[in-house]
Design an enzyme around this catalytic site. Structure first.
Site, PDB file in Angstrom:
ATOM      1  N   GLU A 426       0.840  -1.213   0.000  1.00 45.23           N
ATOM      2  CA  GLU A 426       0.000   0.000   0.000  1.00 45.23           C
ATOM      3  C   GLU A 426       0.874   1.261   0.000  1.00 45.23           C
ATOM      4  OE1 GLU A 426      -3.088  -0.386   2.960  1.00 45.23           O
ATOM      5  OE2 GLU A 426      -3.568  -2.381   2.252  1.00 45.23           O
TER       6      GLU A 426
HETATM    7  C1  LIG Z   1       2.987  -9.819   0.471  1.00 47.63           C
HETATM    8  C2  LIG Z   1       2.660  -8.842  -0.603  1.00 47.63           C
HETATM    9  C3  LIG Z   1       1.349  -8.534  -0.884  1.00 47.63           C
HETATM   10  C4  LIG Z   1       1.031  -7.673  -1.938  1.00 47.63           C
HETATM   11  N1  LIG Z   1      -0.285  -7.481  -2.290  1.00 47.63           N
HETATM   12  C5  LIG Z   1      -0.578  -6.779  -3.418  1.00 47.63           C
HETATM   13  C6  LIG Z   1      -1.918  -6.712  -3.916  1.00 47.63           C
HETATM   14  O1  LIG Z   1      -2.850  -7.257  -3.331  1.00 47.63           O
HETATM   15  N2  LIG Z   1      -2.140  -6.042  -5.071  1.00 47.63           N
HETATM   16  C7  LIG Z   1      -1.142  -5.423  -5.772  1.00 47.63           C
HETATM   17  O2  LIG Z   1      -1.416  -4.836  -6.806  1.00 47.63           O
HETATM   18  N3  LIG Z   1       0.135  -5.465  -5.316  1.00 47.63           N
HETATM   19  C8  LIG Z   1       0.440  -6.127  -4.168  1.00 47.63           C
HETATM   20  N4  LIG Z   1       1.733  -6.203  -3.717  1.00 47.63           N
HETATM   21  C9  LIG Z   1       2.772  -5.479  -4.425  1.00 47.63           C
HETATM   22  C10 LIG Z   1       3.270  -4.287  -3.620  1.00 47.63           C
HETATM   23  O3  LIG Z   1       2.303  -3.276  -3.635  1.00 47.63           O
HETATM   24  C11 LIG Z   1       4.600  -3.870  -4.234  1.00 47.63           C
HETATM   25  O4  LIG Z   1       5.553  -4.850  -3.847  1.00 47.63           O
HETATM   26  C12 LIG Z   1       5.039  -2.497  -3.779  1.00 47.63           C
HETATM   27  O5  LIG Z   1       4.220  -1.513  -4.340  1.00 47.63           O
HETATM   28  C13 LIG Z   1       6.468  -2.219  -4.198  1.00 47.63           C
HETATM   29  O6  LIG Z   1       6.660  -2.543  -5.541  1.00 47.63           O
HETATM   30  P1  LIG Z   1       7.877  -3.472  -5.971  1.00 47.63           P
HETATM   31  O7  LIG Z   1       7.897  -4.662  -5.104  1.00 47.63           O
HETATM   32  O8  LIG Z   1       7.798  -3.678  -7.417  1.00 47.63           O
HETATM   33  O9  LIG Z   1       9.139  -2.616  -5.611  1.00 47.63           O
HETATM   34  P2  LIG Z   1       9.784  -1.434  -6.516  1.00 47.63           P
HETATM   35  O10 LIG Z   1       8.736  -0.460  -6.921  1.00 47.63           O
HETATM   36  O11 LIG Z   1      10.617  -2.045  -7.568  1.00 47.63           O
HETATM   37  O12 LIG Z   1      10.704  -0.779  -5.409  1.00 47.63           O
HETATM   38  C14 LIG Z   1      11.911  -1.357  -4.918  1.00 47.63           C
HETATM   39  C15 LIG Z   1      12.532  -0.363  -3.951  1.00 47.63           C
HETATM   40  O13 LIG Z   1      12.765   0.897  -4.628  1.00 47.63           O
HETATM   41  C16 LIG Z   1      12.104   1.945  -3.952  1.00 47.63           C
HETATM   42  N5  LIG Z   1      11.578   2.895  -4.935  1.00 47.63           N
HETATM   43  C17 LIG Z   1      10.823   2.620  -6.015  1.00 47.63           C
HETATM   44  N6  LIG Z   1      10.521   3.756  -6.656  1.00 47.63           N
HETATM   45  C18 LIG Z   1      11.091   4.756  -5.971  1.00 47.63           C
HETATM   46  C19 LIG Z   1      11.145   6.161  -6.134  1.00 47.63           C
HETATM   47  N7  LIG Z   1      10.513   6.790  -7.125  1.00 47.63           N
HETATM   48  N8  LIG Z   1      11.838   6.881  -5.241  1.00 47.63           N
HETATM   49  C20 LIG Z   1      12.452   6.290  -4.194  1.00 47.63           C
HETATM   50  N9  LIG Z   1      12.441   4.967  -3.988  1.00 47.63           N
HETATM   51  C21 LIG Z   1      11.763   4.206  -4.856  1.00 47.63           C
HETATM   52  C22 LIG Z   1      10.977   1.281  -3.185  1.00 47.63           C
HETATM   53  O14 LIG Z   1      10.576   2.059  -2.070  1.00 47.63           O
HETATM   54  C23 LIG Z   1      11.639  -0.029  -2.777  1.00 47.63           C
HETATM   55  O15 LIG Z   1      12.403   0.173  -1.621  1.00 47.63           O
HETATM   56  C24 LIG Z   1       2.067  -7.056  -2.661  1.00 47.63           C
HETATM   57  C25 LIG Z   1       3.407  -7.328  -2.348  1.00 47.63           C
HETATM   58  C26 LIG Z   1       3.705  -8.224  -1.358  1.00 47.63           C
HETATM   59  C27 LIG Z   1       5.150  -8.547  -1.089  1.00 47.63           C
END
Ligand SMILES: Cc1cc2nc3c(=O)[nH]c(=O)nc-3n(C[C@H](O)[C@H](O)[C@H](O)COP(=O)(O)OP(=O)(O)OC[C@H]3O[C@@H](n4cnc5c(N)ncnc54)[C@H](O)[C@@H]3O)c2cc1C
Length: 621
Positions: A426
């Site tokens: 979230e």
């Molecule tokens: C257990 C679990 C449940 C989930 N449930 C859902 C769900 O129900 N529906 C759904 O759609 N998604 C879901 N997700 C996905 C979750 O919302 C994403 O994992 C989250 O938004 C982060 O995206 P990412 O993992 O691709 O990380 P990335 O976006 O690749 O980020 C990796 C790192 O880079 C940082 N980062 C990225 N962009 C920036 C920026 N612009 N500036 C600074 N730092 C940045 C992030 O903070 C993080 O530390 C779930 C994930 C998990 C692990």
């Protein structure tokens, strides 16, 4: 290549900007802090749930507790990596998948504050079960449907969802996490305009593998606006029994091991046009608005984790004797215990305040909810880690193992594992900081963005400059002129009233420092994420202090003697700790110089430290 990257980044920012709510429904206490105004009147007296609403919630909580006790063993859920089907059925039968759905559609119609109370109760017992319920109700199909659905959509789906048909929210993709602009899932309208054909892959979708209904975000036909092609992300209700839907993989995690989460594939899935939520192109906006109140579950669960930590630590710190005295008498442990109580009170004050405010449709709580989520998820992690440390070896041992040896099975390690996800889902903490920073700067950006828009005529821009001059000619001096406010908080000690005056003072300092920083960096400020995060953290500390002081005054009305004195002391150390952090953050802003950090980070990414990584075993398969 560089140009393409910059263009992609700009497109992503434009899409996010276009999708944010442009107008504020009401003044926000947090938004005002960043403008240099401490609106104590917006949160004082501390907003309370009405007695009638509380009575409804109390009854629901009693029933919910009974269902959880009878059907769920949280240790078994963690071990077996599943919440038993019978337990989910019992929750559905009790109506707990329809807590937020209006009664006219067969739901419980709970207020947001009662819903968050229920989620806190579940979260304090079993993190996985809380996620099953929350993914369905905080972000799943019922919430966007309630907010944006047509009467027909509500009539068709809400009764099913209230009865326990499980739903999920699908935004994330393998290459799309925090940045939805890169989304590749497509929904192409058929020639006869009756349906979309959905194609793509979604990752990490909680409840996805078991859901009957999904809200899926997908690209629909781009629109040309001002001569430029603009992506259109659309929210679609998808029935998972439609041909072409498949679960590719079930993901497993460090914590909340009993959730059902997976990678989903859509191949030419037919979605009727009637299943669009809102209008085509409004998907991201719908997701953002849904998340405003949806995010309030995490602060409630975070505060509940603090309370669980308090119970377990109290027991252990008084009964465990080492070096001739209970460990709670050793100063190093006392430090952790005091922080635990203080942070729990702050988390709870912010969580309840934001939830009660959210029940008022006239209040705009997007900043308060985001801050409560950011603050709660970060602080609960520290508190749960302190709990584990206070318990020593028993903190690291599983509750099952403790019980097998005849000891009390406090689940410190499970709770820590379960809580970790809250800093990622979230909105990751980093993304929450950016979100808060964007909203915090809105007053200034409302002038700057149109001024930098080269599609505007010279006359239009001159008009904006005039408006700016008018605004800043009164706003700027106000941030520098010292003032003294009395704050008529009756029950607070003089010392606590002084903290209110510090909030007032620091809010103005925050506003003028932010203004000067914006003037210095201008549009490049967006790249100075660390600097922005310091401002966000100061705002968060100020909101936390304000919530604590308002809540304390209300609690003091019901406390006397030793308990009242203990609360006064607690408020004192909570505000003192915030003040120290605020001072440190202002110092960081003054001495801001990220060059060395950037050099080291870039050197690392360019393999300059590979020589250091010797003598380990590669365990990446
Ligand atoms: C257990 C679990 C449940 C989930 N449930 C859902 C769900 O129900 N529906 C759904 O759609 N998604 C879901 N997700 C996905 C979750 O919302 C994403 O994992 C989250 O938004 C982060 O995206 P990412 O993992 O691709 O990380 P990335 O976006 O690749 O980020 C990796 C790192 O880079 C940082 N980062 C990225 N962009 C920036 C920026 N612009 N500036 C600074 N730092 C940045 C992030 O903070 C993080 O530390 C779930 C994930 C998990 C692990």
């Amino acid at each position: 290549m560089k140009m393409t990257d910059n263009q992609a980044k700009q497109d992503a920012l434009d899409l996010t900007e276009d999708s944010r709510e442009q107008e504020w429904r009401s003044a926000s206490v947090v938004g005002e802090l960043f403008k240099g105004v401490f609106r104590w009147d917006l949160i004082h007296p501390y907003p309370m749930q009405s007695a009638a609403d509380k009575a409804i919630g109390d009854e629901v909580l009693l029933k919910l507790e009974a269902v959880l006790q009878a059907n769920i063993d949280p240790e078994a859920v963690d071990r077996d990596q599943a919440v038993p089907k019978a337990a989910l059925d019992a929750l559905a039968k009790g109506g707990f998948f329809g807590m937020k759905i209006p009664t006219e559609y067969g739901g419980m119609g709970l207020s947001i504050v009662n819903y968050t109370r229920a989620m806190a109760l579940v979260g304090s017992y079993c993190g996985s079960t809380a996620v099953w319920l929350s993914a369905h109700q905080s972000i799943g199909v019922p919430q966007p449907l309630k907010l944006f659905g047509t009467p027909e959509q509500k009539q068709k789906y809400l009764p099913r969802l209230a009865k326990g048909e499980i739903s999920a929210f699908a935004l994330t993709e393998p290459d799309v996490g925090s940045d939805p602009a890169k989304m590749t899932t497509t929904a192409v309208l058929s020639d006869d305009g009756t349906h979309y054909l959905l194609n793509g892959t979604k990752l990490y979708i909680t409840n996805g593998p078991e859901a009957g209904l999904l809200v899926v975000m997908a690209n629909t036909a781009a629109k040309v606006m001002n001569g430029k092609e603009k992506k259109q992300i659309t929210a679609l209700i998808v029935e998972t029994n439609t041909p072409g839907f498949e679960v590719l993989h079930r993901c497993q995690f460090m914590g909340i091991r009993g959730i059902a989460n997976g990678m989903l594939r859509f191949t030419n899935v037919k979605v009727p046009v009637e299943n669009v939520i809102g209008k085509p192109g409004e998907g991201l906006k719908i997701a953002f608005v849904t998340l405003n109140a949806g995010r309030l579950t995490i602060p409630a669960i975070s505060a509940a984790a603090g309370k669980v930590s308090m119970v377990g630590s109290l027991d252990w710190a008084t009964s465990r004797v080492q070096w001739g005295q209970p460990i709670g008498e050793h100063q190093a442990v006392q430090d952790k215990l005091a922080r635990m109580v203080s942070e729990t009170y702050a988390m709870d004050s912010m969580a309840v305040l934001s939830a009660v405010l959210a029940d008022n449709p006239h209040r705009d709580i997007r900043l308060e909810a985001a801050m409560a989520k950011y603050f709660g998820s970060e602080r609960a992690w520290v508190v749960a880690d302190d709990f584990l440390q206070v318990r020593g070896g028993r903190g690291y041992e599983t509750a099952t193992s403790l019980q097998q040896r005849g000891e009390v099975g406090y689940p410190a390690e499970r709770m820590l594992r379960d809580l970790r996800i809250n800093r990622i889902i979230e909105g990751t903490s980093e993304v929450m900081q950016l979100f808060i920073a964007r909203e915090a700067m809105d007053t200034h950006l409302k002038f700057i963005l149109p001024l930098l828009d080269n599609r505007r005529s010279i006359t239009e821009r001159l008009g904006i400059v005039l408006k700016m001059a008018r605004f800043y000619s009164w706003w700027l001096p106000k941030q520098w002129i010292p003032r003294w406010r009395c704050f008529g908080a009756k029950r607070l000690s003089r010392c606590n009233r002084w903290y209110l005056q510090r909030i007032d003072h620091d809010a103005r300092r925050l506003a003028r420092s932010l203004f000067l920083t914006m003037a210095r960096y201008q549009i490049k400020l967006e790249k100075e994420q660390l600097l922005l995060s310091y401002y966000v953290d100061i705002g968060t500390e100020l909101f936390s202090m304000a919530s604590v002081l308002s809540r304390a005054e209300s609690d003091l009305a019901n406390l006397s003697g030793d308990k009242a004195k203990a609360l006064q002391d607690l408020v004192g150390i909570t505000c003192q700790a915030s003040r120290q952090r605020i001072k440190g953050l202002f110092k960081k802003i003054r001495c801001y110089s990220p060059k060395k950090m950037e050099l080291v980070s870039r050197a690392f990414l360019n393999h300059r430290y590979d020589w250091m990584v010797k003598g380990i075993m590669g365990n990446v398969s």
